[in-house]
Design a protein around this motif. Structure first.
Motif, PDB file in Angstrom:
ATOM      1  N   GLY A  72     -12.466  -1.493  -9.510  1.00  0.00           N
ATOM      2  CA  GLY A  72     -11.633  -1.687  -8.386  1.00  0.00           C
ATOM      3  C   GLY A  72     -10.435  -2.252  -9.018  1.00  0.00           C
ATOM      4  O   GLY A  72     -10.338  -2.631 -10.203  1.00  0.00           O
ATOM      5  N   ALA A  73      -9.274  -2.228  -8.085  1.00  0.00           N
ATOM      6  CA  ALA A  73      -7.954  -2.643  -8.777  1.00  0.00           C
ATOM      7  C   ALA A  73      -8.072  -4.027  -9.079  1.00  0.00           C
ATOM      8  O   ALA A  73      -7.382  -4.623  -9.952  1.00  0.00           O
ATOM      9  CB  ALA A  73      -6.942  -2.292  -7.671  1.00  0.00           C
ATOM     10  N   THR A  74      -9.077  -4.946  -8.161  1.00  0.00           N
ATOM     11  CA  THR A  74      -9.228  -6.408  -8.497  1.00  0.00           C
ATOM     12  C   THR A  74      -9.600  -6.568  -9.993  1.00  0.00           C
ATOM     13  O   THR A  74      -9.233  -7.451 -10.443  1.00  0.00           O
ATOM     14  CB  THR A  74     -10.336  -6.734  -7.593  1.00  0.00           C
ATOM     15  OG1 THR A  74      -9.921  -6.503  -6.262  1.00  0.00           O
ATOM     16  CG2 THR A  74     -10.483  -8.278  -7.619  1.00  0.00           C
ATOM     17  N   PHE A  77      -6.458  -7.117 -12.218  1.00  0.00           N
ATOM     18  CA  PHE A  77      -6.068  -8.197 -12.121  1.00  0.00           C
ATOM     19  C   PHE A  77      -6.259  -9.341 -13.214  1.00  0.00           C
ATOM     20  O   PHE A  77      -5.329  -9.655 -13.900  1.00  0.00           O
ATOM     21  CB  PHE A  77      -6.248  -9.114 -10.817  1.00  0.00           C
ATOM     22  CG  PHE A  77      -5.922  -8.404  -9.507  1.00  0.00           C
ATOM     23  CD1 PHE A  77      -5.000  -7.487  -9.497  1.00  0.00           C
ATOM     24  CD2 PHE A  77      -6.451  -9.087  -8.374  1.00  0.00           C
ATOM     25  CE1 PHE A  77      -4.636  -6.674  -7.961  1.00  0.00           C
ATOM     26  CE2 PHE A  77      -6.123  -8.050  -7.288  1.00  0.00           C
ATOM     27  CZ  PHE A  77      -5.292  -7.426  -7.186  1.00  0.00           C
ATOM     28  N   TRP A  99      -2.185  -9.421  -2.330  1.00  0.00           N
ATOM     29  CA  TRP A  99      -2.605  -8.539  -3.752  1.00  0.00           C
ATOM     30  C   TRP A  99      -1.838  -9.083  -4.922  1.00  0.00           C
ATOM     31  O   TRP A  99      -2.570  -9.514  -5.874  1.00  0.00           O
ATOM     32  CB  TRP A  99      -2.897  -7.279  -3.527  1.00  0.00           C
ATOM     33  CG  TRP A  99      -3.737  -6.640  -2.482  1.00  0.00           C
ATOM     34  CD1 TRP A  99      -3.431  -5.917  -1.317  1.00  0.00           C
ATOM     35  CD2 TRP A  99      -5.252  -6.888  -2.277  1.00  0.00           C
ATOM     36  NE1 TRP A  99      -4.258  -5.849  -0.438  1.00  0.00           N
ATOM     37  CE2 TRP A  99      -5.451  -6.360  -1.015  1.00  0.00           C
ATOM     38  CE3 TRP A  99      -6.155  -7.509  -3.148  1.00  0.00           C
ATOM     39  CZ2 TRP A  99      -6.843  -6.257  -0.625  1.00  0.00           C
ATOM     40  CZ3 TRP A  99      -7.507  -7.654  -2.678  1.00  0.00           C
ATOM     41  CH2 TRP A  99      -7.729  -7.111  -1.391  1.00  0.00           C
ATOM     42  N   THR A 143       3.508  -5.118  -7.165  1.00  0.00           N
ATOM     43  CA  THR A 143       2.668  -4.278  -6.268  1.00  0.00           C
ATOM     44  C   THR A 143       3.587  -3.359  -5.398  1.00  0.00           C
ATOM     45  O   THR A 143       4.367  -3.916  -4.655  1.00  0.00           O
ATOM     46  CB  THR A 143       1.711  -5.216  -5.145  1.00  0.00           C
ATOM     47  OG1 THR A 143       1.327  -6.351  -5.865  1.00  0.00           O
ATOM     48  CG2 THR A 143       0.807  -4.401  -4.567  1.00  0.00           C
TER      49      THR A 143
HETATM   50  N1  PMP Z   1      -4.101  -3.992  -4.712  1.00  0.00           N
HETATM   51  C1  PMP Z   1      -3.920  -3.455  -3.488  1.00  0.00           C
HETATM   52  C2  PMP Z   1      -2.415  -3.096  -3.220  1.00  0.00           C
HETATM   53  C3  PMP Z   1      -4.804  -3.111  -2.491  1.00  0.00           C
HETATM   54  O1  PMP Z   1      -4.541  -2.522  -1.167  1.00  0.00           O
HETATM   55  C4  PMP Z   1      -6.012  -3.459  -2.542  1.00  0.00           C
HETATM   56  C5  PMP Z   1      -7.073  -2.887  -1.827  1.00  0.00           C
HETATM   57  N2  PMP Z   1      -6.784  -2.779  -0.496  1.00  0.00           N
HETATM   58  C6  PMP Z   1      -6.496  -4.067  -3.880  1.00  0.00           C
HETATM   59  C7  PMP Z   1      -5.343  -4.174  -4.928  1.00  0.00           C
HETATM   60  C8  PMP Z   1      -7.914  -4.187  -4.298  1.00  0.00           C
HETATM   61  O2  PMP Z   1      -8.456  -3.300  -4.596  1.00  0.00           O
HETATM   62  P1  PMP Z   1     -10.126  -3.139  -4.737  1.00  0.00           P
HETATM   63  O3  PMP Z   1     -11.003  -3.450  -3.358  1.00  0.00           O
HETATM   64  O4  PMP Z   1     -10.200  -1.569  -5.222  1.00  0.00           O
HETATM   65  O5  PMP Z   1     -10.511  -3.987  -5.964  1.00  0.00           O
END
Ligand code: PMP
Length: 354
Positions: A72-74, A77, A99, A143
């Motif tokens: 995920g995007a997390t 980070f 985020w 972001t």
């Molecule tokens: N960044 C943004 C701008 C998001 O909207 C989100 C999830 N909604 C995330 C990061 C986290 O993404 P993930 O659940 O894929 O880790």
């Protein structure tokens, strides 16, 4: 159903159809996409088509590499600073929402963070126009679209240092100069496919500068060398992403996505601004064209509005659990007609309760 969920979110009907056929009989092979090896020519073709579609849609040259990674995007980070920021160096971050704040927290584990701008003073309901970026910052991270708060950057900050963007909730929704960025990442589950995979676009010249030992699976260079096949990737999520990118291209690319983005958002916000009971939460000039946040006059009316949405097959209207209120998400695959249905309901609701 009219699906206003924030992600995983609405996908084009034909992508769902093709993806379901791929589960049963992928490319008429008599095999499912779920039961072929990730190193077979069959899957490698899917991955390569997806990676090249991303470069084509973003108009990027070979200075850039595209990866599909897990976590995920997390995970980005943490993965961004571990690959780019030495312990004694500074990276600048914009603190414009939940985020971005999470990205800051992770970066602090690996180096020094300078907050270039913050909108915390007004609960992240606007995008600051002034940034302070020390010129020795290794990069500036922001972001582009704040999914939870409903704000969006409508300009690219000029920082004079490499630019890194979390584009999870507005990637492929508009034309922009992607070549101004050194690194872009986005979870696929909003505008770019199904949950389970993250798109990373890297300008190669930013790599190879940190002195720490990076665990193999977190090292971007290893993934580049392995052409995004360092270990078993989420094959189905990548397949759905490839189908979604094919759909974007077939529909006319990012210029058409942008036109539709504007049409949906204009219809929604123009309607919202005529109402008495429902009102927007963020500064008008910084409104997100993907995620619109709004409030009802009081909590009883909010509950009533959510009930009426439910009764009319409109889902995904509740605000994020951390901020409350109401929110709708209008990603690429959202038909304008669905926004019209919601707007008609809002007008009727407003008339009834004003
Ligand atoms: N960044 C943004 C701008 C998001 O909207 C989100 C999830 N909604 C995330 C990061 C986290 O993404 P993930 O659940 O894929 O880790």
């Amino acid at each position: 159903m009219y699906n206003f969920n924030s992600g995983p979110a609405v996908l084009p009907a034909e992508v769902l159809q093709e993806a379901s056929e791929g589960i049963i009989n992928f490319n008429n092979l008599g095999l499912s996409i779920l039961e072929i090896g990730h190193r077979t020519e069959w899957f490698v073709n899917v991955l390569e088509e997806a990676r090249s579609l991303i470069k084509e849609l973003m108009q990027l040259n070979d200075d850039y590499e595209v990866l599909y990674l897990h976590g995920g995007a997390t995970t980005q980070f943490m993965q961004v600073p571990i690959n780019l920021l030495n312990e004694d160096e500074i990276a600048s971050y914009c603190d414009n929402g939940i985020w971005g704040s999470k990205a800051i927290k992770e970066a602090k584990l690996f180096g020094n963070v300078h907050v270039a701008c913050s909108s915390k003073d007004r609960e992240h309901t606007y995008i600051p126009k002034e940034l302070s970026v020390p010129q020795h910052s290794i990069y500036l991270h922001y972001t582009t679209n704040n999914t939870v708060e409903g704000t969006q950057w409508h300009f690219i900050p000029e920082a004079g240092v490499p630019l890194i963007a979390d584009m999870s909730s507005d990637i492929f929704s508009r034309e922009t100069s992607f070549n101004k960025y050194s690194l872009i990442y986005a979870g696929a589950q909003k505008n770019a496919g199904a949950a389970g995979v993250t798109i990373i676009v890297i300008k190669k010249d930013i790599l190879g500068k940190v002195t720490r030992n990076i665990p193999s699976i977190l090292n971007y260079q290893n993934h580049i060398d392995a052409k995004s096949l360092l270990n078993t990737p989420p094959v189905f999520a990548i397949y759905v992403s490839m189908l979604t990118l094919r759909w974007i291209k077939k529909e006319g690319g990012l210029s058409v996505m942008e036109k539709r983005t504007n049409e949906r958002a204009n219809l929604f916000y123009e309607t919202l601004d005529t109402l008495n009971i429902l009102e927007g939460k963020v500064d008008k000039q910084d409104r997100s064209l993907m995620n619109a946040t709004f409030l009802a006059k009081n909590i009883e009316l909010e509950k009533l509005f959510l009930d009426e949405c439910k009764q009319n097959g409109i889902v995904g209207v509740k605000g994020h659990r951390s901020v409350g209120g109401l929110r709708i998400s209008m990603y690429n695959a959202m038909p304008l007609s669905s926004v019209q249905v919601l707007c008609d309901l809002m007008k009727e609701f407003d008339k009834k309760h004003s």
